[in-house]
Enzyme design. Structure first.
Site, PDB file in Angstrom:
ATOM      1  N   GLY A 164       0.803  -1.218   0.000  1.00 24.85           N
ATOM      2  CA  GLY A 164       0.000   0.000   0.000  1.00 24.85           C
ATOM      3  C   GLY A 164       0.837   1.270   0.000  1.00 24.85           C
ATOM      4  N   GLY A 165       2.083   1.187  -0.500  1.00 29.51           N
ATOM      5  CA  GLY A 165       2.941   2.367  -0.600  1.00 29.51           C
ATOM      6  C   GLY A 165       3.531   2.803   0.733  1.00 29.51           C
ATOM      7  CD  GLU A 200      13.878  -2.696  -4.336  1.00 27.36           C
ATOM      8  OE1 GLU A 200      13.420  -1.582  -4.656  1.00 27.36           O
ATOM      9  OE2 GLU A 200      13.274  -3.757  -4.517  1.00 27.36           O
ATOM     10  CE1 TYR A 202      13.011   6.627  -4.778  1.00 27.65           C
ATOM     11  CE2 TYR A 202      14.616   8.317  -5.360  1.00 27.65           C
ATOM     12  CZ  TYR A 202      13.300   7.882  -5.282  1.00 27.65           C
ATOM     13  OH  TYR A 202      12.292   8.700  -5.701  1.00 27.65           O
ATOM     14  CE  LYS A 237       0.332   0.212  -8.583  1.00 23.40           C
ATOM     15  NZ  LYS A 237      -0.130  -1.192  -8.576  1.00 23.40           N
ATOM     16  CD  GLU A 287       4.566  -5.133  -4.345  1.00 22.25           C
ATOM     17  OE1 GLU A 287       4.518  -5.850  -3.338  1.00 22.25           O
ATOM     18  OE2 GLU A 287       3.876  -4.109  -4.474  1.00 22.25           O
ATOM     19  CG  ASN A 289       0.668  -6.116  -6.032  1.00 23.10           C
ATOM     20  OD1 ASN A 289       0.555  -5.054  -6.617  1.00 23.10           O
ATOM     21  ND2 ASN A 289       1.421  -6.221  -4.945  1.00 23.10           N
ATOM     22  NE  ARG A 291      -3.266  -6.520  -3.480  1.00 23.79           N
ATOM     23  CZ  ARG A 291      -3.090  -5.373  -4.131  1.00 23.79           C
ATOM     24  NH1 ARG A 291      -3.963  -4.982  -5.044  1.00 23.79           N
ATOM     25  NH2 ARG A 291      -2.043  -4.607  -3.893  1.00 23.79           N
ATOM     26  CB  VAL A 294      -7.106  -0.576  -7.412  1.00 23.19           C
ATOM     27  CG1 VAL A 294      -7.967   0.647  -7.694  1.00 23.19           C
ATOM     28  CG2 VAL A 294      -7.036  -0.851  -5.916  1.00 23.19           C
TER      29      VAL A 294
END
Ligand code: ADP
Ligand code: ADP
Ligand code: MG
Length: 449
Positions: A164-165, A200, A202, A237, A287, A289, A291, A294
Site C-alpha cells: 500500500g505504498g 534497494e 533508489y 497509484k 514485487e 501482487n 490478488r 484496483v
C-alpha cells in the site's frame, strides 16, 4: 461451478465481484460492518451478514466472523477483493481448513508475494533481474550500510511485508542511515507485524510498469499486457493506463519476464507482477501482487475480457479460456476518484449531497457511492474509479476529460480537480511521465488556492 460466493470486502470491489457472480449465475453473500449497513454491496447481494463494528480489525479483518458468516450461509467460496484479507496467507489457509475455496492463488504463492525480500531472492535466482540491493533481508544498520556502500546512495529501505505504498524510506547518505533504519523498523513492525527490512538502490525518474497475469490450476500462464502506473502520490497509484507508452521491444521483454516470474513460483490464479523501468530502459522485478488489482478495469477494456469472471472460473478448476496471445484494442485510462482534498490528498469523508455519473461512449464507472451516502472515515478513501477507453491514447484522454467534466460530486472534496490538471498537462499528453510527475506538476504550477 460454485453455487454461492461470500465476498469478504466492501465498496466498489465488492460490487464488482457481485456483478461477475450474477453473470455466472452464482448467488452472493455480502458481509458488512455496522457502519456499512446501507451500502450498495449489501443491497446488491442475495444475502448479507453483519460481521462487526466499523473498525476494520473487528469486521473486514475479522477472520472468525467472516468464516462463520460463510458457514452460516453455506457459501462454498470466498472472494477477498483487494486490500483487507486478500493477501493474508493465514486467512487462505483457514478457508481451506473449513472446506471453503479461497478465490486467489495458493498459500505458497501468497507467502512469497507477501515476503518481498524473499521474492527478490527467488527472482534473481530464476533469472528475472531485480533492482540492485540486498540479497534478502538486512538484519542491522551495519549490514545495511555495507550493502549501501557497495551499490551507492541514495538507497531505499523497504519493509519485507510492506504494501500500500507504506513502509518505505529513502536514504540519501550514510549519515541518515541509522535513524532511517530504526524508524523504518518501528513503522514496519506496527503496520505489518514484522520489523524485517530489505534494501534497494533508489532510482530516480523510474516508471512503474506492471503485467497482468492469469494462470489456471494446471499451471498454464497467460499475460494480458502491461499497465503504466507511474502517476503516484506517496508511492500510491492514482492514474493508470494501458498499454504503457513504451517501445515494442520493452513491452515484449516485460511480458516475458512476468510469465517467467509466474512460472518460476508455479503461480495459480490472478496476479500482477510489478516492475521498475529505469531511465536507461532497464527492467527490474519489484514485487508480486497476489490478488485482483484496483486498476484491473483498464486491462479489461483493452483486452476485452472480464478478469473477475475469469478469476472465478480458474478458481473453480476451469482451464484458461484464452490461450491465444492477447492483442490490445485501443487504450484505456483509469482515474481514482478519492474522497480527498485534491491538493494535499488528505481524506475528506462525509455525506455525499450530489452524485451525477458521467456516461457515453467508452466510459465506465466502478463505484458503490450514491447521493445521500456517508463516506465513512474508517476505510480507504477510494469512492469511484473512472475508466475511459478509446481507439488510441489520445481518444482515451479526450474521453476522460469529458467524463471528468460530467462527473458532479458535492458534499465532500474529491480528487477530480487534480485529475483535470493532470489530463491537461503537456508532459502527460506527450507521455513524458515517471513517478516524479506529481511533484514536478505541483512545483511548476501550484494548485489554485
Ligand atoms: P508496495 O508493496 O507498497 O506497493 P512497491 O515495492 O511496489 O511497494 O513500491 C511502491 C512504489 O514505490 C513503486 O511503484 C515506485 O514508485 C516506488 N519505488 C519502489 N521501489 C523503488 C526503487 N527502488 N526506486 C525508486 N522507486 C521505487
Ligand atoms: P493496486 O495495485 O491494486 O492499486 P494498492 O497498492 O493501491 O494496489 O493497494 C490496493 C488496496 O490495498 C489499497 O486500499 C491499499 O491501501 C491496500 N493495501 C495494499 N497492501 C496493503 C497492506 N500490506 N496492508 C494494508 N493495506 C494494503
Ligand atoms: Mg507495489
Amino acid at each position: 461451478m460454485f453455487k454461492k460466493i461470500l465476498i469478504a470486502n466492501r465498496s466498489e470491489i465488492a460490487v464488482r465481484v457481485i456483478r461477475a457472480c450474477k453473470e455466472l449465475g452464482i448467488r452472493t453473500v455480502a458481509v458488512y460492518s455496522d457502519i456499512d449497513k446501507e451500502s450498495m454491496h449489501v443491497k446488491m447481494a442475495d444475502e448479507s451478514v453483519c460481521i462487526g463494528p466499523a473498525s476494520p480489525e473487528q469486521s473486514y479483518l475479522n477472520l472468525p466472523a467472516i468464516l462463520t458468516a460463510a458457514e452460516l450461509t453455506d457459501a462454498v467460496a470466498i472472494h477477498p477483493g483487494y486490500g483487507f484479507l486478500s493477501e493474508n496467507t493465514q486467512f487462505a489457509e483457514a478457508c481451506a481448513t473449513s472446506g471453503i475455496v479461497f478465490i486467489g492463488p495458493t498459500p505458497e504463492n501468497m507467502r512469497l508475494g507477501g515476503d518481498k525480500a524473499k521474492a527478490r531472492q527467488i527472482m534473481k535466482k530464476k533469472g528475472v533481474p531485480v533492482v540492485p540491493g540486498s540479497d534478502g533481508p538486512v538484519e542491522s544498520v551495519s549490514a545495511a550500510a555495507k550493502v549501501a556502500r557497495k551499490i551507492g546512495y541514495p538507497v531505499m529501505l523497504k519493509a519485507s511485508m510492506g504494501g500500500g505504498g507504506r513502509g518505505m524510506k529513502i536514504v540519501n547518505a550514510e549519515g541518515e542511515l541509522e535513524e532511517a533504519f530504526l524508524i523504518a523498523q518501528r513503522e514496519a513492525l506496527t503496520s505489518f507485524g514484522s520489523s524485517e527490512l530489505y534494501l534497494e538502490k533508489y532510482i530516480h525518474g523510474i516508471r512503474h510498469i506492471e503485467v497482468q497475469i492469469l494462470a489456471d490450476s494446471k499451471g498454464e500462464v497467460a499475460h494480458l499486457g502491461e499497465r503504466e502506473c507511474s502517476i503516484q502520490r506517496r508511492h500510491q497509484k492514482i492514474i493508470e493506463e494501458s498499454p504503457a507508452v513504451i517501445p515494442e521491444r520493452l513491452r515484449k521483454k516485460v511480458g516475458d519476464y512476468a510469465v517467467k516470474a509466474a512460472k518460476a513460483i508455479r503461480y495459480k490464479n490472478i496476479g500482477t507482477v510489478e516492475f521498475i523501468l529505469s531511465p536507461e530502459d532497464e527492467i527490474y522485478f519489484m514485487e508480486f501482487n497476489t490478488r485482483i488489482q484496483v486498476e484491473h478495469p483498464i486491462t479489461e477494456a483493452v483486452m476485452g475480457v472480464d478478469l473477475v469472471k475469469e478469476q472465478i472460473l480458474v478458481s473453480a478448476g476451469h482451464p484458461l479460456r484464452f490461450k491465444r496471445i492477447y492483442k490490445p484494442r485501443g487504450a484505456a485510462i483509469e482515474c481514482r476518484i478519492n474522497a480527498e482534498d485534491p491538493e494535499k490528498f488528505i481524506p475528506s469523508p462525509g455525506k455525499i449531497e450530489l452524485f451525477t455519473l458521467p456516461g457515453g461512449p467508452g466510459i465506465r464507472v466502478d463505484t458503490a457511492a450514491y447521493a445521500g451516502w456517508n463516506v465513512p472515515p474508517q476505510y480507504d478513501s477510494l469512492i469511484a474509479k473512472l475508466i475511459a477507453h478509446g481507439a488510441d491514447r489520445q481518444e482515451a484522454i479526450t474521453r476522460m476529460r469529458r467524463a471528468l467534466d460530467e462527473f458532479q460530486i458535492e458534499g465532500i472534496k474529491t480528487t477530480i480537480p487534480f485529475h483535470k490538471r493532470v489530463l491537461a498537462d503537456k508532459n502527460f499528453l506527450e507521455g513524458k511521465i515517471d513517478t516524479g510527475f506529481i511533484e514536478r506538476l505541483n512545483a511548476a504550477e501550484p494548485a489554485l488556492k
